[in-house]
Enzyme design. Structure first.
Site, PDB file in Angstrom:
ATOM      1  N   SER A  50       0.844  -1.192   0.000  1.00 20.00           N
ATOM      2  CA  SER A  50       0.000   0.000   0.000  1.00 20.00           C
ATOM      3  C   SER A  50       0.883   1.247   0.000  1.00 20.00           C
ATOM      4  CB  SER A  50      -0.937  -0.025   1.206  1.00 20.00           C
ATOM      5  OG  SER A  50      -1.921   0.966   1.089  1.00 20.00           O
ATOM      6  N   ASN A  51       0.344   2.383   0.367  1.00 19.41           N
ATOM      7  CA  ASN A  51       1.125   3.631   0.405  1.00 19.41           C
ATOM      8  C   ASN A  51       0.595   4.536   1.513  1.00 19.41           C
ATOM      9  OD1 ASN A  51      -1.015   5.467  -0.729  1.00 19.41           O
ATOM     10  ND2 ASN A  51      -0.862   3.966  -2.386  1.00 19.41           N
ATOM     11  N   HIS A  52       1.215   5.702   1.663  1.00 22.18           N
ATOM     12  CA  HIS A  52       0.922   6.582   2.807  1.00 22.18           C
ATOM     13  C   HIS A  52      -0.264   7.518   2.608  1.00 22.18           C
ATOM     14  CE1 HIS A  52       4.228   5.454   5.329  1.00 22.18           C
ATOM     15  NE2 HIS A  52       5.101   5.626   4.343  1.00 22.18           N
ATOM     16  N   SER A  53      -1.016   7.352   1.536  1.00 20.79           N
ATOM     17  CA  SER A  53      -2.152   8.252   1.318  1.00 20.79           C
ATOM     18  C   SER A  53      -3.125   8.192   2.499  1.00 20.79           C
ATOM     19  CB  SER A  53      -2.886   7.858   0.033  1.00 20.79           C
ATOM     20  OG  SER A  53      -4.103   8.556  -0.046  1.00 20.79           O
TER      21      SER A  53
END
Ligand code: C5P
Length: 224
Positions: free
Chosen positions: A29-32
């Site tokens: 995933s990512n930090h959004s």
């Protein structure tokens, strides 16, 4: 300042990260945080639009008056968007979509002792939701986001062209304290023949400015 009434119009807004499973307990995933997309949903609803917020996993409350559809993976996000698309007037792709997913999700937790070597993840490309919406049969007014670390304007304009968007909001994510997971942002709103620089402001204020910019163009370029 032209405050347009979005009554009777439907927005679809994607927000947050996507989550691509590796096995039952792990994911990519990512930090959004979803903050920008949620702020846009709130601003559009406040301006009178019907808003469908297709959201990856976030910690945020659903803005008042917004219909939220929760998804995890990119493919689920695409499906949810496609289901709502026939009634959509404006699409804003604000989600930080994972460009890749694992080719085959392991059905059991990957064990250390199964591998003498570290496991190798085989990745495959995810669909580009924004591009598919923009090239659909009867495309809505389509707005993308471009997070860039260099050549902000040139890269964003290329993206606008390539994905056939009506508008793109370009952020410089190399600036500390802005963008990802932060409460404020600065940006350039670009279309084929216009450019508007937004100074550093809260995501709440930026959302209102973006919805205003969309209104200016949308109500000039369509008959109603
Ligand atoms: O090409 P890039 O990923 O930088 O483009 C960013 C824009 O495209 C964002 O608006 C994002 O929401 C959208 N996007 C998408 N599906 C993808 C990748 C990006 O909708 N698979």
């Amino acid at each position: 300042e032209a405050k347009q009434d979005w009554q009777g119009k439907t927005f679809i807004i994607t927000a947050g990260p996507t989550r691509e499973a590796i096995d039952p307990v792990r994911y990519i995933s990512n930090h959004s945080s979803g903050k920008m997309g949620y702020a846009l949903a709130e601003a559009a609803a406040h301006a009178g639009a019907k808003v469908i917020l297709v959201s990856g996993p976030t910690q945020l409350p659903t803005p008042t008056g917004v219909q939220r559809v929760d998804v995890e993976t990119t493919e689920q996000m695409l499906n949810a968007v496609q289901q709502q698309l026939p009634n959509c007037d404006v699409f804003i792709g604000c989600a930080a979509v994972s460009d890749y997913r694992v080719a085959e999700v392991a059905s059991q937790k990957i064990k250390k002792e199964q591998n003498n070597q570290p496991p190798q993840l085989k990745l495959v490309q995810n669909p580009d939701i924004l591009q598919q919406v923009a090239s659909s049969e009867k495309p809505p007014f389509t707005v993308g986001f471009a997070a860039e670390t260099e050549n902000l304007k040139a890269n964003a304009l290329r993206k606008l062209e390539r994905k056939q968007l009506q508008m793109i909001v370009a952020n410089d994510v190399s600036q500390v304290g802005l963008g990802f997971n932060s409460d404020s942002n600065n940006a350039i709103i670009l279309s084929k023949d216009s450019e508007q620089s937004l100074p550093t402001m809260s995501k709440h204020d930026m959302a209102i400015a973006i919805i205003d910019a969309i209104a200016k163009r949308y109500f000039n370029t369509t008959a109603n």
